[in-house]
Write a protein that holds these residues in place. Structure first.
Motif, PDB file in Angstrom:
ATOM      1  N   TYR A 135       0.831  -1.213   0.000  1.00  0.00           N
ATOM      2  CA  TYR A 135       0.000   0.000   0.000  1.00  0.00           C
ATOM      3  C   TYR A 135       0.862   1.258   0.000  1.00  0.00           C
ATOM      4  O   TYR A 135       0.459   2.295  -0.512  1.00  0.00           O
ATOM      5  CB  TYR A 135      -0.907   0.035   1.236  1.00  0.00           C
TER       6      TYR A 135
ATOM      7  N   MET B 261       1.309   3.029  -3.136  1.00  0.00           N
ATOM      8  CA  MET B 261       0.099   3.451  -3.840  1.00  0.00           C
ATOM      9  C   MET B 261      -0.357   4.817  -3.357  1.00  0.00           C
ATOM     10  O   MET B 261      -0.096   5.223  -2.229  1.00  0.00           O
ATOM     11  CB  MET B 261      -1.054   2.473  -3.539  1.00  0.00           C
ATOM     12  N   GLU B 262      -1.110   5.492  -4.212  1.00  0.00           N
ATOM     13  CA  GLU B 262      -1.874   6.623  -3.734  1.00  0.00           C
ATOM     14  C   GLU B 262      -3.259   6.074  -3.485  1.00  0.00           C
ATOM     15  O   GLU B 262      -3.946   5.646  -4.412  1.00  0.00           O
ATOM     16  CB  GLU B 262      -1.913   7.743  -4.774  1.00  0.00           C
ATOM     17  N   TRP B 263      -3.672   6.042  -2.237  1.00  0.00           N
ATOM     18  CA  TRP B 263      -4.912   5.364  -1.891  1.00  0.00           C
ATOM     19  C   TRP B 263      -5.560   6.062  -0.712  1.00  0.00           C
ATOM     20  O   TRP B 263      -4.916   6.339   0.279  1.00  0.00           O
ATOM     21  CB  TRP B 263      -4.616   3.901  -1.546  1.00  0.00           C
ATOM     22  N   HIS B 264      -6.859   6.336  -0.838  1.00  0.00           N
ATOM     23  CA  HIS B 264      -7.554   7.028   0.241  1.00  0.00           C
ATOM     24  C   HIS B 264      -8.481   6.099   0.998  1.00  0.00           C
ATOM     25  O   HIS B 264      -9.442   6.533   1.614  1.00  0.00           O
ATOM     26  CB  HIS B 264      -8.295   8.238  -0.304  1.00  0.00           C
TER      27      HIS B 264
ATOM     28  N   GLU C  35     -10.277   3.518  -6.136  1.00  0.00           N
ATOM     29  CA  GLU C  35      -9.136   2.961  -6.861  1.00  0.00           C
ATOM     30  C   GLU C  35      -7.803   3.285  -6.187  1.00  0.00           C
ATOM     31  O   GLU C  35      -7.617   4.358  -5.633  1.00  0.00           O
ATOM     32  CB  GLU C  35      -9.113   3.528  -8.283  1.00  0.00           C
ATOM     33  N   MET C  36      -6.876   2.332  -6.284  1.00  0.00           N
ATOM     34  CA  MET C  36      -5.506   2.613  -5.878  1.00  0.00           C
ATOM     35  C   MET C  36      -4.723   3.003  -7.119  1.00  0.00           C
ATOM     36  O   MET C  36      -4.975   2.475  -8.197  1.00  0.00           O
ATOM     37  CB  MET C  36      -4.863   1.358  -5.305  1.00  0.00           C
ATOM     38  N   LYS C  37      -3.801   3.930  -6.918  1.00  0.00           N
ATOM     39  CA  LYS C  37      -2.981   4.328  -8.054  1.00  0.00           C
ATOM     40  C   LYS C  37      -1.524   4.060  -7.694  1.00  0.00           C
ATOM     41  O   LYS C  37      -1.052   4.517  -6.663  1.00  0.00           O
ATOM     42  CB  LYS C  37      -3.205   5.816  -8.349  1.00  0.00           C
TER      43      LYS C  37
ATOM     44  N   ASP D 174      -5.424   9.262   4.270  1.00  0.00           N
ATOM     45  CA  ASP D 174      -4.387   9.092   3.269  1.00  0.00           C
ATOM     46  C   ASP D 174      -3.679   7.768   3.576  1.00  0.00           C
ATOM     47  O   ASP D 174      -2.598   7.743   4.137  1.00  0.00           O
ATOM     48  CB  ASP D 174      -3.414  10.281   3.351  1.00  0.00           C
TER      49      ASP D 174
ATOM     50  N   GLY E  20      -2.369   5.428   1.712  1.00  0.00           N
ATOM     51  CA  GLY E  20      -1.127   5.136   1.014  1.00  0.00           C
ATOM     52  C   GLY E  20       0.063   5.720   1.750  1.00  0.00           C
ATOM     53  O   GLY E  20       1.022   5.022   2.084  1.00  0.00           O
TER      54      GLY E  20
ATOM     55  N   THR F 152     -16.162  -0.844  -0.528  1.00  0.00           N
ATOM     56  CA  THR F 152     -15.084  -1.321  -1.402  1.00  0.00           C
ATOM     57  C   THR F 152     -15.494  -2.628  -2.073  1.00  0.00           C
ATOM     58  O   THR F 152     -15.085  -2.912  -3.185  1.00  0.00           O
ATOM     59  CB  THR F 152     -13.764  -1.555  -0.631  1.00  0.00           C
TER      60      THR F 152
END
Lengths: 293, 452
Positions: free
Chosen positions: A36, A39-42, A46-48, A258, A260, B111
């Motif tokens: 994780y 990733m950019e993940w909130h 979606e994870m980026k 936040d 990620g 999710t």
């Protein structure tokens, strides 16, 4: 039974349940956290994948380094306070009157939950109605400090509560270790003319050096990942003045959502703890194993 | 020997079953979701046809357990009962969790895209990711035929994103200044209408060794309320415009509001050590009569009216007033800081959306009739104060609400979670006199701009 234990498959079978629990609850989450962290993940949606983006942000994040500094400061204080605990344990183990009672009294904080301890210290530190400030006013201090509101003091005020919380634990460990030192050695030293100071310094301490090393690791690593009292007593405030790494991670995960970035903080924290543990082991490693008898 | 092997095999079997159970759990969760999906879609069609209604089961997830929110829980149950009597083909199943668990579960089920048909959400910043993920259904059709006018101004709007409304609010709170009448009388002070009068009160109390204002700023949003009101009274909607980016946070009026906060701090307007105190600790000082004023949400109103745990004498001595106007500012005294609490949403992928919407509207209407009298919760719909049996102080508050010109949503709720964190930390620094008002504004501006 020996036949059973010589069969590798049976051993594996026995180890399996424990290992599975450990894997599911510890190892897999660690790997996931590392994942994780990339990733950019909130926490939702979606994870980026952003590669090491979070870590680069982390390296540049002043607030993180400030909280890391606080964590290391806590580690330093915890390590130094071990000396005090050791002294108390030496005295208690020295067959003084009421040692048993004192030992139990020192252990009490260990029996309280962190939140209860935090509430206790919040009452003590209360700026107007707290025991501490009422006492200070009674002895003539006109403007006693506002312990948890002053950014210059708050960190040390919380540290004091944390050190108090763990005092009993370390005293108990040292006490048990000291009680294990064979009295024959002490008597022999006495007969040779050693005073109490020499007995402690030359006989007892070398014999419990293994235990001391363990407590140093426990105290330092425990401090680096410390969270409870900080979270309940100050929430890391005012404005980050008492933030430590773990509370900073929590804040990013559950306040800023936040996940990620906070995973990256968590993973970094793990790395720091591993490196520090390794360093301590390295620095305190010695070849001469002092043994009883 | 043999026994040992059998035992370990049995353990292994048990363990693998347990694991399979874990793995299966999520699957069955998905299955049951799918199950209702199938059942529901046929129902939806027949409901559209309007001939013979088929059985529909709606999942309703809320956060009022019988233990910790007994009165709310009882109202919910009675509303569901009435609803099921009126629409016998619809069954409502409840899934009840405590606040924090509720938030976590909502996140988890969304999710895996298995939200309940109806659930509760918070406004603005909380709502946004769910709407962006297209998880909630727009409810604008419910608001037609004048239903929207039933709500207090500014409440439904808090649940609107890009012009569509995604939830209907059921709770509402505004923030009055509660004050201790006995202390005011003691020093011949009167309820202030202007900020100058207010400053006079602060100075008088401070000079007499009474903490004028109880503030627990460890929680940070508490201090934010003071800044918000000053910003509102000085700059009108400057704060809102700064947050929605049609304006700037470095606006002169916001800087002035921040400076005014620091003036108050320097005048010893707040209790000692407020930055280290929680809201509950500050409330205790107000309840003990150690502090004279307390700016807090109307969720505290029952504590000053009907809550028997607080002495009658003290409850009687608490009054409230509207935040005074600042001379030369563009604020209006009937403009409030506050906001709706939870609202009801309908899941976008609910197979029985129409029935769910029907329930939401039914619930909001019934809730509005019962919430305030039975649970002391102010509903987001207007309350007809002529026909309710309530303590006068409650009726006064409800009347204020009905004549409110504007309700500004709590700043930290308006902002996205990341910016809200910046805001709250800055509030603590501002009150701690650690930064200058200009810097306070610039840090906000930077955080808000970087979100764009």
């Amino acid at each position: 039974m020996n036949k059973v234990m010589s069969n590798k498959w049976i051993i594996a079978l026995y180890v399996l349940p424990g290992f599975m629990f450990l894997a599911v609850l510890v190892y897999i989450p660690i790997v996931l956290t590392g994942y994780y962290g990339l990733m950019e993940w909130h926490g939702l949606g979606e994870m980026k994948f952003i590669g090491l983006g979070n870590y680069i942000k982390l390296i540049k994040d002043e607030m993180f380094w400030k909280s890391a500094y606080h964590s290391f400061l806590l580690a330093l204080f915890s390590a130094l306070s071990l000396i005090g605990y050791l002294l108390v344990a030496l005295i208690l183990a020295g067959r003084i009157k009421g040692a048993d009672l004192f030992r139990k009294i020192y252990l009490i904080p260990m029996l309280l939950s962190s939140v209860a301890i935090a509430q206790l210290w919040l009452k003590i530190y209360h700026p107007t109605n707290g025991v501490l400030n009422l006492l200070l006013v009674a002895i003539g201090v006109e403007q006693p400090p506002t312990w948890l509101a002053d950014p210059k003091i708050v960190l040390y005020a919380v540290f004091l509560a944390i050190l108090w919380q763990y005092a009993g634990f370390y005293i108990l460990i040292y006490y048990a270790a000291l009680k294990n030192v064979p009295s024959a050695l002490e008597e022999a030293a006495r007969i040779d003319g050693a005073g109490p100071w020499q007995v402690a310094w030359k006989i007892k301490l070398p014999l419990i050096s293994g235990v001391i090393k363990v407590t140093v690791v426990l105290a330092i690593v425990g401090s680096l990942k410390y969270f409870d009292l900080i979270y309940v007593m100050t929430g890391g405030g005012p404005n980050g003045a008492s933030e430590v790494m773990a509370s900073y991670m929590y804040r990013h995960a559950f306040k800023s959502f936040d996940f990620g970035y906070s995973s990256a903080i968590g993973f970094f924290l793990l790395l720091i703890c591993l490196v520090v543990t390794w360093l301590i082991r390295k620095l305190t490693a010695s070849d001469d194993h002092v043994q009883y008898s | 020997m043999r026994k040992v092997i059998w035992f370990s095999l049995a353990m292994l079997l048990a363990f693998s079953l347990a694991l399979a159970g874990c793995g299966g759990g999520t699957e069955t969760g998905g299955d049951s979701g799918g199950g209702t999906a199938n059942g529901g879609s046929t129902d939806g069609e027949t409901a559209g046809g309007g001939s013979e209604p088929k059985e529909v089961t709606l999942q309703f997830m809320h956060l009022w357990p019988a233990g910790s929110a007994r009165q709310q829980n009882m109202i919910v149950n009675s509303i569901i009962e009435q609803f099921q009597n009126e629409y016998p083909h619809i069954t409502i199943e409840q899934d009840i969790l405590e606040n924090e668990q509720y938030k976590n579960k909502l996140k988890v089920v969304s999710t895996s895209n298995s939200l309940p048909d109806i659930g509760m959400t918070w406004a603005a910043g909380f709502l946004e990711p769910y709407v962006k993920g297209q998880l909630f259904a727009p409810l604008d059709d419910l608001l037609e035929d004048g239903f929207k006018d039933e709500f207090v101004v500014g409440t439904v709007e808090a649940y609107a994103i890009d012009g569509k409304t995604y939830a209907l609010p059921i709770e509402l709170n505004i923030v009055p200044v509660y004050y201790n009448k006995a202390l005011f009388e003691q020093f011949n002070l009167e309820v202030p209408e202007t900020y100058d009068e207010f400053r006079h009160i602060v100075d008088t109390l401070a000079a007499n060794g009474i903490a004028p204002i109880a503030l627990g700023n460890r929680d940070r949003w508490t201090g934010s309320l003071w800044f918000m009101y000053l910003a509102d009274r000085i700059g009108g909607d400057a704060l809102n415009r700064a947050i929605d980016r049609s304006g700037s946070f470095t606006d002169e009026s916001l800087v002035r509001a921040a400076a005014e906060v620091q003036e108050l701090v320097r005048a010893n307007a707040f209790n000692r050590g407020f930055n280290g105190l929680s809201n509950d600790e500050a409330k205790a000082e107000f309840l003990n009569g150690q502090a004279a004023m307390y700016l807090m949400g109307s969720w505290e109103h029952p504590n000053f009216t009907t809550n028997d745990e607080i002495p009658q004498e003290f409850r009687d001595s608490v009054g409230f007033f509207k935040f005074p106007i600042v001379e030369g500012g563009s604020g209006d005294i009937n403009s409030w800081v506050g906001g709706p609490g939870v609202g009801l949403f309908v899941a976008e992928n609910s197979p029985a959306k129409e029935e769910a919407k029907l329930f939401v509207r039914y619930f909001v209407e019934k809730w509005g009739e019962q919430a305030v009298t039975e649970a002391g919760v102010i509903p987001a719909t207007k309350v007809d104060t002529a026909n309710v049996d309530l303590p006068q102080k409650f009726i006064d508050l409800l009347n204020e609400l009905n004549s409110a010109s504007n309700i500004t949503l709590f700043a930290d709720v308006q902002m996205s979670p990341g910016v809200a964190e910046v805001h709250l930390n800055m509030i603590q620094s501002l009150f701690g006199l650690e930064i200058e008002p200009e810097e306070f504004a610039e840090v906000h501006e930077e955080a808000l701009a970087s979100e764009q």
